[in-house]
Design an enzyme around this catalytic site. Structure first.
Site, PDB file in Angstrom:
ATOM      1  N   HIS A 108      -8.938  -1.137  -6.378  1.00  0.00           N
ATOM      2  CA  HIS A 108      -8.900  -1.726  -5.037  1.00  0.00           C
ATOM      3  C   HIS A 108      -9.188  -0.614  -4.031  1.00  0.00           C
ATOM      4  CE1 HIS A 108      -7.011  -5.531  -6.430  1.00  0.00           C
ATOM      5  NE2 HIS A 108      -6.523  -4.727  -7.369  1.00  0.00           N
ATOM      6  N   PHE A 109     -10.321  -0.716  -3.353  1.00  0.00           N
ATOM      7  CA  PHE A 109     -10.682   0.298  -2.362  1.00  0.00           C
ATOM      8  C   PHE A 109     -10.441  -0.167  -0.935  1.00  0.00           C
ATOM      9  CE2 PHE A 109     -13.785   3.029  -5.128  1.00  0.00           C
ATOM     10  CZ  PHE A 109     -12.686   3.544  -5.794  1.00  0.00           C
ATOM     11  N   ARG A 110      -9.992  -1.409  -0.764  1.00  0.00           N
ATOM     12  CA  ARG A 110      -9.406  -1.919   0.489  1.00  0.00           C
ATOM     13  C   ARG A 110     -10.345  -2.046   1.677  1.00  0.00           C
ATOM     14  NH1 ARG A 110      -5.316  -4.038  -2.271  1.00  0.00           N
ATOM     15  NH2 ARG A 110      -3.644  -2.588  -2.818  1.00  0.00           N
ATOM     16  N   PHE A 161       3.120  -5.472  -3.907  1.00  0.00           N
ATOM     17  CA  PHE A 161       2.892  -5.089  -5.293  1.00  0.00           C
ATOM     18  C   PHE A 161       1.792  -4.036  -5.376  1.00  0.00           C
ATOM     19  CE2 PHE A 161       4.479  -9.485  -5.741  1.00  0.00           C
ATOM     20  CZ  PHE A 161       5.418  -9.334  -6.741  1.00  0.00           C
ATOM     21  N   ASP A 214      -6.113  -0.653 -12.269  1.00  0.00           N
ATOM     22  CA  ASP A 214      -5.631  -1.518 -11.190  1.00  0.00           C
ATOM     23  C   ASP A 214      -5.144  -0.656 -10.021  1.00  0.00           C
ATOM     24  OD1 ASP A 214      -4.936  -3.717  -9.691  1.00  0.00           O
ATOM     25  OD2 ASP A 214      -3.118  -4.194 -10.826  1.00  0.00           O
ATOM     26  N   HIS A 232      -1.253   1.521  -1.164  1.00  0.00           N
ATOM     27  CA  HIS A 232      -0.547   0.967  -0.001  1.00  0.00           C
ATOM     28  C   HIS A 232      -0.012   2.129   0.822  1.00  0.00           C
ATOM     29  CE1 HIS A 232      -0.698  -3.159  -1.436  1.00  0.00           C
ATOM     30  NE2 HIS A 232      -0.236  -2.763  -2.604  1.00  0.00           N
TER      31      HIS A 232
END
Length: 421
Positions: A61-63, A319, A301, A305
């Site tokens: 996840h590179f957001r 999460f 994964d 955050h």
């Protein structure tokens, strides 16, 4: 530019190591041998470190766009390079979701400008991830489609998605989670959640949807890939699906292989991830499933955050944990050095097997191949520390762990994109 990497060690004949020099010109490996002569613009002495094709992480996840306080394509790709990962696949739970050709192209533009490693972008299965309306798969030329972060709740929607993806010969990649079985859970439903007084997440939340989807994949003929498997029953369902000839593949994370619910001693949300850390029996089933080929490969994964978000305890924190910078070192330390798997096996499950499952080009360490390479220091001890991360985030329970096998050098198309000090 001409570059020679001297005194590296490569795997030969299974798990033997031999000392080699590697010559790279114009991004391509042009010679491999011992004590190679010649004049080169740049020379790097690897001092006996392992040189191998770069790793592939099919689940990160590179957001970006939408959540760049957590990560960006640039920082995420730099983190990948520091982990020896030269190809990643980024999930589509961004804002906006890339559910149209125009939105998808906008992310591709950022990748072209900012990424220092090869970044593949997933497209979603449905509009806005949560809807029941399929995206125009034929109009968004992604390598695969996923609603990662949420499960596809309706069997009919998943069936139609699988039919369309099968026509295009593209994989459906599934985050398997039945929302109707969640009941507000934040960690595994076992002994620890009772001890800590926290609502639990049943194993069947995951395994029931995997069982459903395997039957749908059998009917549609699609390549169905399961994200971050965590439960013993899920491994059993995948094993049975493979036995029946269903085109089902799956991945497992380092944190689910190394940790279980027993490692959670208090309400510390650095351990909050989805799926959660499950029982010791589940953990052992995952290890067995990886070793026997039921689970096809390892993916992180990587889910960054902010510190503020992850400081709110299990109930309120999001999460997810980061992992792309330390995945090889953790797996090498806890599985290769302990004798549970060979180095050859680990490298295949973090590179070659991923490429084979998703029909991606795999950069071999051979003359004529593109120089997408990683160098790992198997001998030196390193303490995982947040101050060293290139990711914007540091939310992981592995901070403070002692490991071997950190990446010392990474090249993408012959260009050095990471070099340890």
């Amino acid at each position: 530019m001409s570059l020679i990497l001297r005194n590296g060690k490569r795997l030969v004949n299974g798990n033997d190591l031999e000392v080699v020099d590697v010559v790279i010109k114009e991004g391509t490996i042009t010679a491999i041998g011992q004590s190679l002569p010649g004049n080169f613009e740049k020379s790097v002495d690897l001092a006996g470190k392992l040189i191998t094709p770069g790793l592939i992480d099919i689940h990160v996840h590179f957001r970006e766009p939408g959540f760049t306080d957590k990560e960006t394509i640039k920082t995420g790709s730099l983190a990948a390079a520091r982990g020896g990962v030269t190809t990643v696949a980024a999930m589509p739970n961004t804002n906006p979701v890339p559910d149209t050709p125009e939105k998808y192209a906008a992310i591709q533009d950022i990748i072209e400008k900012e990424a220092v490693v090869n970044v593949l972008q997933y497209a979603p299965i449905t509009e806005e991830l949560h809807s029941e309306t399929l995206v125009d798969m034929s109009g968004i030329d992604a390598f695969a489609y996923t609603n990662d972060g949420v499960g596809v709740q309706t069997a009919g929607t998943m069936y139609l998605a699988m039919k369309e993806a099968a026509k295009l010969n593209k994989p459906i990649v599934a985050h398997t989670e039945d929302d109707s079985l969640l009941f507000g859970g934040v960690m595994h439903e076992g002994k620890k959640n009772i001890e800590l007084g926290l609502p639990g997440i049943l194993n069947v939340v995951e395994s029931s949807q995997i069982a459903r989807d395997i039957h749908l994949a059998e009917v549609t003929g699609v390549h169905y890939h399961v994200c971050h498997v965590s439960a013993e029953a899920s491994v059993a369902a995948i094993r049975e699906g493979k036995r029946r000839g269903v085109k089902v593949t799956s991945e497992v994370t380092p944190h689910h292989l190394i940790l279980c619910e027993d490692d959670i001693t208090h309400d510390d949300s650095v351990f909050k991830m989805n799926p959660p850390l499950r029982s010791k029996a589940d953990q052992e089933a995952l290890i067995e499933g990886l070793l026997d080929g039921t689970l096809d490969f390892i993916a992180t994964d990587h889910a960054p955050h902010t510190q503020a978000e992850k400081s709110q305890g299990f109930i309120k924190s999001p999460f997810g944990i980061v992992g792309i910078e330390t995945s090889f070192a953790l797996m090498y330390t806890y599985f290769v050095k302990t004798g549970r798997m060979t180095l050859e096996f680990l490298l295949s499950r973090m590179g070659e097997n991923v490429a084979e499952v998703f029909k991606l080009p795999y950069q071999t360490l051979e003359v004529g191949a593109k120089a997408n390479l990683a160098v790992f220091d198997l001998e030196s001890k390193y303490v995982i520390s947040p101050v060293d991360y290139l990711s914007k985030s540091s939310n992981t329970p592995f901070n403070g762990y002692e490991v071997y096998g950190m990446c010392a050098l990474t090249l993408v198309d012959g260009k050095i994109v990471w070099k340890a000090k």
